[in-house]
Design a protein around this motif. Sequence first.
Motif, PDB file in Angstrom:
ATOM      1  N   CYS A 112      52.177  -8.605  85.803  1.00 19.02           N
ATOM      2  CA  CYS A 112      52.720  -9.293  84.622  1.00 19.02           C
ATOM      3  C   CYS A 112      53.855 -10.258  84.977  1.00 19.02           C
ATOM      4  O   CYS A 112      54.401 -10.924  84.087  1.00 19.02           O
ATOM      5  N   ARG A 113      54.195 -10.351  86.264  1.00 23.15           N
ATOM      6  CA  ARG A 113      55.276 -11.241  86.694  1.00 23.15           C
ATOM      7  C   ARG A 113      55.050 -12.667  86.202  1.00 23.15           C
ATOM      8  O   ARG A 113      55.975 -13.314  85.690  1.00 23.15           O
ATOM      9  N   GLY A 114      53.838 -13.185  86.362  1.00 21.50           N
ATOM     10  CA  GLY A 114      53.574 -14.562  85.963  1.00 21.50           C
ATOM     11  C   GLY A 114      53.828 -14.794  84.489  1.00 21.50           C
ATOM     12  O   GLY A 114      54.373 -15.837  84.090  1.00 21.50           O
ATOM     13  N   ARG A 115      53.433 -13.834  83.652  1.00 23.82           N
ATOM     14  CA  ARG A 115      53.629 -13.987  82.206  1.00 23.82           C
ATOM     15  C   ARG A 115      55.109 -14.006  81.850  1.00 23.82           C
ATOM     16  O   ARG A 115      55.543 -14.776  80.985  1.00 23.82           O
ATOM     17  N   ILE A 116      55.897 -13.181  82.518  1.00 20.98           N
ATOM     18  CA  ILE A 116      57.326 -13.181  82.241  1.00 20.98           C
ATOM     19  C   ILE A 116      57.954 -14.499  82.671  1.00 20.98           C
ATOM     20  O   ILE A 116      58.760 -15.094  81.933  1.00 20.98           O
ATOM     21  N   LEU A 117      57.585 -14.984  83.841  1.00 18.69           N
ATOM     22  CA  LEU A 117      58.131 -16.261  84.306  1.00 18.69           C
ATOM     23  C   LEU A 117      57.772 -17.387  83.346  1.00 18.69           C
ATOM     24  O   LEU A 117      58.596 -18.285  83.086  1.00 18.69           O
ATOM     25  N   GLU A 118      56.565 -17.363  82.795  1.00 14.88           N
ATOM     26  CA  GLU A 118      56.162 -18.352  81.798  1.00 14.88           C
ATOM     27  C   GLU A 118      57.020 -18.252  80.544  1.00 14.88           C
ATOM     28  O   GLU A 118      57.197 -19.244  79.818  1.00 14.88           O
ATOM     29  N   SER A 119      57.544 -17.064  80.264  1.00 10.91           N
ATOM     30  CA  SER A 119      58.281 -16.812  79.028  1.00 10.91           C
ATOM     31  C   SER A 119      59.769 -17.110  79.145  1.00 10.91           C
ATOM     32  O   SER A 119      60.494 -17.010  78.154  1.00 10.91           O
ATOM     33  N   LEU A 120      60.238 -17.443  80.355  1.00  7.88           N
ATOM     34  CA  LEU A 120      61.649 -17.745  80.567  1.00  7.88           C
ATOM     35  C   LEU A 120      61.863 -19.246  80.636  1.00  7.88           C
ATOM     36  O   LEU A 120      61.149 -19.957  81.338  1.00  7.88           O
ATOM     37  N   THR A 121      62.865 -19.726  79.922  1.00 11.33           N
ATOM     38  CA  THR A 121      63.275 -21.129  80.044  1.00 11.33           C
ATOM     39  C   THR A 121      64.521 -21.193  80.928  1.00 11.33           C
ATOM     40  O   THR A 121      65.193 -20.195  81.158  1.00 11.33           O
ATOM     41  N   ASP A 132      58.771 -24.778  89.699  1.00 14.28           N
ATOM     42  CA  ASP A 132      57.962 -23.787  90.408  1.00 14.28           C
ATOM     43  C   ASP A 132      58.294 -22.354  89.981  1.00 14.28           C
ATOM     44  O   ASP A 132      57.756 -21.400  90.540  1.00 14.28           O
ATOM     45  N   ARG A 133      59.188 -22.186  88.994  1.00 14.21           N
ATOM     46  CA  ARG A 133      59.551 -20.887  88.419  1.00 14.21           C
ATOM     47  C   ARG A 133      60.226 -19.969  89.435  1.00 14.21           C
ATOM     48  O   ARG A 133      60.272 -18.755  89.226  1.00 14.21           O
ATOM     49  N   GLN A 134      60.783 -20.498  90.494  1.00 10.68           N
ATOM     50  CA  GLN A 134      61.365 -19.672  91.546  1.00 10.68           C
ATOM     51  C   GLN A 134      62.885 -19.578  91.477  1.00 10.68           C
ATOM     52  O   GLN A 134      63.476 -18.728  92.147  1.00 10.68           O
ATOM     53  N   SER A 135      63.529 -20.451  90.707  1.00  9.71           N
ATOM     54  CA  SER A 135      64.987 -20.422  90.664  1.00  9.71           C
ATOM     55  C   SER A 135      65.488 -20.796  89.273  1.00  9.71           C
ATOM     56  O   SER A 135      64.818 -21.504  88.511  1.00  9.71           O
ATOM     57  N   ALA A 136      66.681 -20.296  88.949  1.00 11.17           N
ATOM     58  CA  ALA A 136      67.332 -20.632  87.679  1.00 11.17           C
ATOM     59  C   ALA A 136      68.133 -21.908  87.876  1.00 11.17           C
ATOM     60  O   ALA A 136      69.007 -21.976  88.741  1.00 11.17           O
ATOM     61  N   VAL A 137      67.820 -22.917  87.066  1.00 15.89           N
ATOM     62  CA  VAL A 137      68.513 -24.200  87.165  1.00 15.89           C
ATOM     63  C   VAL A 137      69.251 -24.540  85.872  1.00 15.89           C
ATOM     64  O   VAL A 137      69.864 -25.600  85.760  1.00 15.89           O
ATOM     65  N   ILE A 196      63.573 -14.272  91.336  1.00 17.15           N
ATOM     66  CA  ILE A 196      64.164 -15.562  90.968  1.00 17.15           C
ATOM     67  C   ILE A 196      65.512 -15.727  91.677  1.00 17.15           C
ATOM     68  O   ILE A 196      66.335 -14.813  91.700  1.00 17.15           O
ATOM     69  N   THR A 197      65.745 -16.890  92.213  1.00 18.83           N
ATOM     70  CA  THR A 197      67.017 -17.211  92.853  1.00 18.83           C
ATOM     71  C   THR A 197      67.942 -17.885  91.849  1.00 18.83           C
ATOM     72  O   THR A 197      67.525 -18.790  91.113  1.00 18.83           O
ATOM     73  N   ASP A 198      69.195 -17.445  91.805  1.00 20.31           N
ATOM     74  CA  ASP A 198      70.171 -18.063  90.902  1.00 20.31           C
ATOM     75  C   ASP A 198      70.817 -19.278  91.556  1.00 20.31           C
ATOM     76  O   ASP A 198      71.506 -19.164  92.562  1.00 20.31           O
ATOM     77  N   ASP A 250      77.455 -16.452  89.701  1.00 19.56           N
ATOM     78  CA  ASP A 250      78.206 -15.212  89.561  1.00 19.56           C
ATOM     79  C   ASP A 250      77.205 -14.087  89.337  1.00 19.56           C
ATOM     80  O   ASP A 250      76.379 -14.158  88.418  1.00 19.56           O
ATOM     81  N   ASP A 251      77.265 -13.044  90.145  1.00 21.31           N
ATOM     82  CA  ASP A 251      76.266 -11.978  90.071  1.00 21.31           C
ATOM     83  C   ASP A 251      76.248 -11.291  88.713  1.00 21.31           C
ATOM     84  O   ASP A 251      75.176 -10.966  88.187  1.00 21.31           O
ATOM     85  N   ASP A 252      77.428 -11.036  88.152  1.00 22.41           N
ATOM     86  CA  ASP A 252      77.485 -10.357  86.858  1.00 22.41           C
ATOM     87  C   ASP A 252      76.886 -11.223  85.752  1.00 22.41           C
ATOM     88  O   ASP A 252      76.123 -10.722  84.905  1.00 22.41           O
ATOM     89  N   GLU A 253      77.224 -12.507  85.745  1.00 22.13           N
ATOM     90  CA  GLU A 253      76.670 -13.398  84.722  1.00 22.13           C
ATOM     91  C   GLU A 253      75.163 -13.540  84.878  1.00 22.13           C
ATOM     92  O   GLU A 253      74.418 -13.566  83.888  1.00 22.13           O
ATOM     93  N   TRP A 254      74.697 -13.609  86.119  1.00 25.04           N
ATOM     94  CA  TRP A 254      73.270 -13.734  86.378  1.00 25.04           C
ATOM     95  C   TRP A 254      72.526 -12.484  85.917  1.00 25.04           C
ATOM     96  O   TRP A 254      71.481 -12.566  85.278  1.00 25.04           O
ATOM     97  N   CYS A 255      73.085 -11.317  86.209  1.00 27.46           N
ATOM     98  CA  CYS A 255      72.465 -10.070  85.765  1.00 27.46           C
ATOM     99  C   CYS A 255      72.462  -9.991  84.236  1.00 27.46           C
ATOM    100  O   CYS A 255      71.454  -9.581  83.635  1.00 27.46           O
ATOM    101  N   ASP A 256      73.555 -10.381  83.607  1.00 27.22           N
ATOM    102  CA  ASP A 256      73.622 -10.360  82.139  1.00 27.22           C
ATOM    103  C   ASP A 256      72.568 -11.278  81.529  1.00 27.22           C
ATOM    104  O   ASP A 256      71.947 -10.948  80.511  1.00 27.22           O
ATOM    105  N   ALA A 257      72.375 -12.437  82.162  1.00 23.27           N
ATOM    106  CA  ALA A 257      71.388 -13.390  81.643  1.00 23.27           C
ATOM    107  C   ALA A 257      69.979 -12.822  81.740  1.00 23.27           C
ATOM    108  O   ALA A 257      69.181 -12.894  80.790  1.00 23.27           O
ATOM    109  N   LEU A 258      69.640 -12.236  82.904  1.00 23.07           N
ATOM    110  CA  LEU A 258      68.302 -11.685  83.096  1.00 23.07           C
ATOM    111  C   LEU A 258      68.047 -10.466  82.208  1.00 23.07           C
ATOM    112  O   LEU A 258      66.995 -10.360  81.559  1.00 23.07           O
ATOM    113  N   THR A 259      68.987  -9.545  82.175  1.00 21.22           N
ATOM    114  CA  THR A 259      68.782  -8.346  81.364  1.00 21.22           C
ATOM    115  C   THR A 259      68.786  -8.688  79.872  1.00 21.22           C
ATOM    116  O   THR A 259      68.049  -8.088  79.099  1.00 21.22           O
TER     117      THR A 259
END
Length: 265
Positions: A65-74, A79-84, A120-122, A127-136
Motif C-alpha cells: 500500500c506504500r504507493g497509494r499512500i505516497l499518491e495521497s500525500l501532497t 518522484d515521491r521520494q522526498s518532501a519539498v 521519504i527523505t525530508d 527538523d526531526d521532530d517537525e518532520w515526524c509531526d508532519a508525517l504522523t
Amino acid sequence: MAKILPLATRAFGAEPVVPDITELAGWVADHRGTTADLQGFRLDVSLAPQLDSGIMFPCAGGLFCRGRILESLTGLSDDRQSAVGEIDVDPGALTGDALMLAAQRKEVWCALPAPRTLGITDTYYGDDDEWCDALTGAYRTLMRAMRDAGIGGHVLICDTVEETEISALAGKKVFFFAPAPERENLLTLMEYQRQVAVGNTMLETVFDLAGEYEIHRLIVTDPDDDGLRLALSHLDPDQVIAGGYCTDACNTYWKELVKNAVYVK
C-alpha cells in the motif's frame, strides 16, 4: 474427556504477488464503478482468502500500500521520494479503497506501511521532530478518513519500531506490527501496546519482560504446537491469539493458520 477447542485468529495483512495483465484485466472488468486498479486488486486478493478461511479478525493490505499512500500525500517531489513542501493529504483514493473493503466485511482492518517505512527523505522541514509531526499528522488524517468510510482500524507494519511514531499513533484502533522484532524493538512495542505479536522463538523474551510490561493479549504469529503450549502456560486461552502475515501462497496459508489455532482442554 479432553476437548480440542479453537483459539481466535488475527491477520496482519498480506503481500500478494503482482498479477499478469490478463488476470488484472478480468478483475477490473468485474469491478467497474469502484477503484478498479492494481492497488484495488491486491487489496481484494489480500482479503479474500482470509474470509474464505474463517479468520476471526481479518486485515487487508500490506506493505504494497506504500504507493497509494505516497499518491495521497501532497508536498512531495515528482518522484515521491522526498518532501519539498508542507505535507498535506488527499484521502480520496484511500477512501475508495476503504469503501471497497468495508463492502466485503464490515469494520475490516487494513495494514499499511508505518510512516518511516515509506522511505521519504525530508528536504523541507529540516527538523526531526517537525518532520515526524508532519508525517504522523498526515497518517492520522488518512486513517481517520478510512475509518469514516468503514475500516475498523489499522495495522502499521514496520521493520524498526520508531518510538516517536508509536507514541504518536498507537491506540485502540492502530496496532504497530514488526514481523521479526528484536529485543529492543519488542521493549518499545510493549511499552506502548498492551497487545504484542511475536513468533514462537520470541515468546520466552516476552515472558521475561512480562513482569515489567502488562500484557492483555498475546498474538503468536505462525504458531506451532510448542509455541501455543508455552503461551497457554502463562495466559488464559482468551488472551492468546494465533496471528498471521502472509507473504506467499495465501490460500493455503490462512487455512493452515486456522487449522493449527487450537488447544486441548
